[in-house]
Write a protein that holds these residues in place. Structure first.
Motif, PDB file in Angstrom:
ATOM      1  N   GLU A  49      32.230  13.602 -51.435  1.00 39.08           N
ATOM      2  CA  GLU A  49      31.263  13.038 -50.466  1.00 39.08           C
ATOM      3  C   GLU A  49      31.888  12.152 -49.392  1.00 39.08           C
ATOM      4  O   GLU A  49      31.179  11.649 -48.518  1.00 39.08           O
ATOM      5  CB  GLU A  49      30.227  12.188 -51.216  1.00 39.08           C
TER       6      GLU A  49
ATOM      7  N   ASN B 165      32.429  11.221 -44.437  1.00 39.25           N
ATOM      8  CA  ASN B 165      31.060  10.988 -43.965  1.00 39.25           C
ATOM      9  C   ASN B 165      31.106   9.815 -42.991  1.00 39.25           C
ATOM     10  O   ASN B 165      31.656   8.758 -43.319  1.00 39.25           O
ATOM     11  CB  ASN B 165      30.169  10.667 -45.178  1.00 39.25           C
TER      12      ASN B 165
ATOM     13  N   MET C   1      29.143   7.750 -42.363  1.00 37.99           N
ATOM     14  CA  MET C   1      28.516   6.510 -42.859  1.00 37.99           C
ATOM     15  C   MET C   1      29.591   5.519 -43.332  1.00 37.99           C
ATOM     16  O   MET C   1      29.332   4.329 -43.438  1.00 37.99           O
ATOM     17  CB  MET C   1      27.463   6.805 -43.940  1.00 37.99           C
ATOM     18  N   TYR C   2      30.811   6.031 -43.584  1.00 41.21           N
ATOM     19  CA  TYR C   2      31.940   5.144 -43.893  1.00 41.21           C
ATOM     20  C   TYR C   2      32.621   4.761 -42.589  1.00 41.21           C
ATOM     21  O   TYR C   2      32.939   5.633 -41.777  1.00 41.21           O
ATOM     22  CB  TYR C   2      32.929   5.843 -44.837  1.00 41.21           C
TER      23      TYR C   2
ATOM     24  N   ASP D  32      27.238  19.180 -43.302  1.00 45.07           N
ATOM     25  CA  ASP D  32      26.118  18.289 -43.610  1.00 45.07           C
ATOM     26  C   ASP D  32      25.528  17.719 -42.320  1.00 45.07           C
ATOM     27  O   ASP D  32      26.118  16.829 -41.692  1.00 45.07           O
ATOM     28  CB  ASP D  32      26.636  17.163 -44.525  1.00 45.07           C
TER      29      ASP D  32
ATOM     30  N   ASN E  42      24.458  22.453 -45.379  1.00 42.10           N
ATOM     31  CA  ASN E  42      23.784  21.292 -45.982  1.00 42.10           C
ATOM     32  C   ASN E  42      23.019  20.575 -44.873  1.00 42.10           C
ATOM     33  O   ASN E  42      23.591  19.709 -44.230  1.00 42.10           O
ATOM     34  CB  ASN E  42      24.814  20.374 -46.645  1.00 42.10           C
TER      35      ASN E  42
ATOM     36  N   ILE F 236      22.036  25.072 -48.948  1.00 46.66           N
ATOM     37  CA  ILE F 236      21.347  24.034 -49.722  1.00 46.66           C
ATOM     38  C   ILE F 236      19.946  23.863 -49.152  1.00 46.66           C
ATOM     39  O   ILE F 236      19.785  23.693 -47.939  1.00 46.66           O
ATOM     40  CB  ILE F 236      22.116  22.691 -49.673  1.00 46.66           C
TER      41      ILE F 236
ATOM     42  N   ILE G 239      16.710  21.450 -49.449  1.00 49.22           N
ATOM     43  CA  ILE G 239      16.188  20.215 -50.039  1.00 49.22           C
ATOM     44  C   ILE G 239      14.661  20.268 -50.034  1.00 49.22           C
ATOM     45  O   ILE G 239      14.031  20.758 -49.096  1.00 49.22           O
ATOM     46  CB  ILE G 239      16.725  18.939 -49.346  1.00 49.22           C
TER      47      ILE G 239
ATOM     48  N   ASP H 194      17.871  21.241 -53.992  1.00 51.91           N
ATOM     49  CA  ASP H 194      18.153  19.806 -54.143  1.00 51.91           C
ATOM     50  C   ASP H 194      16.822  19.064 -54.253  1.00 51.91           C
ATOM     51  O   ASP H 194      16.036  19.064 -53.309  1.00 51.91           O
ATOM     52  CB  ASP H 194      18.950  19.348 -52.905  1.00 51.91           C
TER      53      ASP H 194
ATOM     54  N   GLY I 275      22.741  14.946 -54.443  1.00 53.39           N
ATOM     55  CA  GLY I 275      23.601  13.929 -53.841  1.00 53.39           C
ATOM     56  C   GLY I 275      23.565  12.749 -54.798  1.00 53.39           C
ATOM     57  O   GLY I 275      22.602  11.988 -54.818  1.00 53.39           O
TER      58      GLY I 275
ATOM     59  N   SER J   5      25.274   9.825 -55.361  1.00 55.73           N
ATOM     60  CA  SER J   5      25.382   8.392 -55.044  1.00 55.73           C
ATOM     61  C   SER J   5      24.087   7.796 -54.510  1.00 55.73           C
ATOM     62  O   SER J   5      23.921   6.575 -54.511  1.00 55.73           O
ATOM     63  CB  SER J   5      26.520   8.146 -54.049  1.00 55.73           C
ATOM     64  N   ASN J   6      23.174   8.671 -54.046  1.00 56.32           N
ATOM     65  CA  ASN J   6      21.856   8.162 -53.612  1.00 56.32           C
ATOM     66  C   ASN J   6      21.224   7.296 -54.707  1.00 56.32           C
ATOM     67  O   ASN J   6      20.518   6.338 -54.410  1.00 56.32           O
ATOM     68  CB  ASN J   6      20.854   9.309 -53.373  1.00 56.32           C
TER      69      ASN J   6
ATOM     70  N   GLN K 213      22.166   3.541 -54.563  1.00 57.84           N
ATOM     71  CA  GLN K 213      22.239   2.812 -53.295  1.00 57.84           C
ATOM     72  C   GLN K 213      21.450   1.513 -53.380  1.00 57.84           C
ATOM     73  O   GLN K 213      20.326   1.493 -53.878  1.00 57.84           O
ATOM     74  CB  GLN K 213      21.733   3.678 -52.129  1.00 57.84           C
TER      75      GLN K 213
ATOM     76  N   ARG L 114      26.694   0.095 -59.540  1.00 60.27           N
ATOM     77  CA  ARG L 114      26.649   1.459 -58.999  1.00 60.27           C
ATOM     78  C   ARG L 114      27.330   2.478 -59.891  1.00 60.27           C
ATOM     79  O   ARG L 114      26.783   3.547 -60.163  1.00 60.27           O
ATOM     80  CB  ARG L 114      27.253   1.493 -57.594  1.00 60.27           C
TER      81      ARG L 114
ATOM     82  N   ILE M 235      27.243  16.508 -55.092  1.00 62.45           N
ATOM     83  CA  ILE M 235      28.007  15.837 -54.048  1.00 62.45           C
ATOM     84  C   ILE M 235      28.248  14.430 -54.591  1.00 62.45           C
ATOM     85  O   ILE M 235      27.281  13.701 -54.860  1.00 62.45           O
ATOM     86  CB  ILE M 235      27.202  15.792 -52.727  1.00 62.45           C
TER      87      ILE M 235
HETATM   88  N1  THG Z   1      21.631  15.786 -50.746  1.00 61.60           N
HETATM   89  C1  THG Z   1      22.344  16.590 -49.924  1.00 61.60           C
HETATM   90  N2  THG Z   1      23.267  16.120 -49.074  1.00 61.60           N
HETATM   91  C2  THG Z   1      23.510  14.787 -49.004  1.00 61.60           C
HETATM   92  C3  THG Z   1      22.796  13.911 -49.847  1.00 61.60           C
HETATM   93  C4  THG Z   1      21.822  14.445 -50.724  1.00 61.60           C
HETATM   94  N3  THG Z   1      24.440  14.306 -48.142  1.00 61.60           N
HETATM   95  C5  THG Z   1      24.579  12.892 -47.923  1.00 61.60           C
HETATM   96  C6  THG Z   1      24.297  12.118 -49.197  1.00 61.60           C
HETATM   97  N4  THG Z   1      23.076  12.555 -49.782  1.00 61.60           N
HETATM   98  C7  THG Z   1      25.441  12.298 -50.190  1.00 61.60           C
HETATM   99  N5  THG Z   1      26.579  11.552 -49.776  1.00 61.60           N
HETATM  100  C8  THG Z   1      26.647  10.188 -49.944  1.00 61.60           C
HETATM  101  C9  THG Z   1      27.762   9.524 -49.451  1.00 61.60           C
HETATM  102  C10 THG Z   1      27.871   8.160 -49.619  1.00 61.60           C
HETATM  103  C11 THG Z   1      26.863   7.454 -50.251  1.00 61.60           C
HETATM  104  C12 THG Z   1      25.756   8.102 -50.740  1.00 61.60           C
HETATM  105  C13 THG Z   1      25.646   9.483 -50.599  1.00 61.60           C
HETATM  106  C14 THG Z   1      26.942   5.990 -50.382  1.00 61.60           C
HETATM  107  N6  THG Z   1      27.686   5.307 -49.501  1.00 61.60           N
HETATM  108  C15 THG Z   1      27.820   3.871 -49.446  1.00 61.60           C
HETATM  109  C16 THG Z   1      26.438   3.184 -49.398  1.00 61.60           C
HETATM  110  O1  THG Z   1      25.550   3.666 -48.686  1.00 61.60           O
HETATM  111  O2  THG Z   1      26.283   2.163 -50.035  1.00 61.60           O
HETATM  112  C17 THG Z   1      28.545   3.515 -48.182  1.00 61.60           C
HETATM  113  C18 THG Z   1      29.426   2.347 -48.385  1.00 61.60           C
HETATM  114  C19 THG Z   1      30.234   2.085 -47.154  1.00 61.60           C
HETATM  115  O3  THG Z   1      29.648   2.054 -46.058  1.00 61.60           O
HETATM  116  O4  THG Z   1      31.447   1.906 -47.300  1.00 61.60           O
HETATM  117  O5  THG Z   1      26.328   5.418 -51.244  1.00 61.60           O
HETATM  118  O6  THG Z   1      21.162  13.748 -51.491  1.00 61.60           O
HETATM  119  N7  THG Z   1      22.109  17.908 -49.995  1.00 61.60           N
END
Ligand code: THG
Length: 262
Positions: free
Chosen positions: A6, A9, A11-12, A75, A96, A120, A122, A160, A196, A198-199, A202, A207, A227
């Protein structure tokens, strides 16, 4: 379990900066590190900070392909960004994602077929995220029926159920796990399932513990793919052990090392 890394991304912040500066090394190092840790495919997301995802996505695809032949999971919520990613892809591709919205299904199912990509789906539609198992199954059935109508192989479809953070949707976790189990019996051949991971944690404090506990439960519910962060060693050890207990690997005292050498 098919493991999709994952970490590439936007988001990092390091990846967002690497995309902005066209710094290949940061992205390629992340790709190789995730693969060394056990990823079989890599999720690629420009993140919401990207101002030109239609250019950034093909750059990510080309950059990662220079160092690996693994599958790429493109994605984006925008079909035009996915299309640009697919055009650049030489490696096997996974879209995705599509939602259950007919407008999206009508674009993304033919696109997946054209590029021989997996897809994928969702279980969301324009009403938003479902609140229970029944709504998830209803949307899954919509996605499957569109795939069948288009002649898209349902065995290449990954459903998903949308994992929500446990700290905001604690009462939905059971429904999500049951949806994973029940998606499989919606059609013959079965669709596959994905989350996904890690969702789920969050905004929560513990964690790692939450991720590996939820993954264990999802694996026991028949999950095919996730993921996740493959660099979380405790998470990967937990996954390998869960699959051992489900008789997917043969036991020996050094099963963790044996699995990693495969
Ligand atoms: N389903 C599908 N695709 C997806 C998701 C899903 N793609 C994106 C996401 N969800 C899966 N990927 C992540 C990547 C990171 C995090 C969660 C899901 C995560 N990141 C830290 C946070 O938000 O706290 C970032 C920390 C930082 O900024 O350093 O948790 O569900 N098909």
């Amino acid at each position: 379990m098919f493991i999709i890394g994952e970490l590439i991304n936007g988001m990092y912040s390091d990846i967002a900066l690497a995309i902005k500066n066209r710094d290949k090394k940061i992205v390629q190092d992340s790709a190789l590190k995730q693969i060394a840790a056990g990823a079989e495919a890599l999720d690629l997301s420009c993140g919401t900070a990207s101002r030109n995802p239609q250019a950034d996505m093909p750059w990510l695809v080309e950059t990662v392909q220079e160092v690996t032949a693994k599958a790429l999971c493109i994605d984006s919520g925008k079909p035009e960004v996915i299309r640009e990613g697919l055009k650049a892809a030489k490696n096997p591709a996974i879209i995705n994602s599509t939602t259950a919205d007919p407008e999206k299904l009508k674009i993304l199912i033919p696109l997946a077929a054209q590029y021989r990509a997996k897809l994928i789906g969702i279980t969301i539609d324009n009403r938003g995220i479902p609140q229970n198992k029944e709504q998830r199954l209803e949307l899954a059935a919509v996605i499957i029926s569109h795939a069948e109508e288009e002649g898209f192989p349902v065995s290449d479809l990954y459903l998903d159920p949308i994992v929500m953070p446990v700290n905001v949707a604690q009462n939905q976790m059971q429904d999500i796990l049951e949806a994973i189990r029940e998606f499989r019996i919606l059609s013959e051949p079965s669709p596959k399932t994905i989350i996904g991971l890690s969702n789920v944690s969050q905004g929560a404090k513990l964690r790692g513990l939450i991720n590996r506990t939820f993954l264990t439960m999802a694996v026991a519910s028949g999950l095919d793919s996730a993921i996740l962060n493959p660099e979380d060693k405790e998470l990967m050890d937990t996954l390998i052990t869960a699959e051992l207990i489900l008789n997917k690997n043969i036991y020996c005292d050094s099963y963790l090392e044996a699995y990693r050498k495969k």
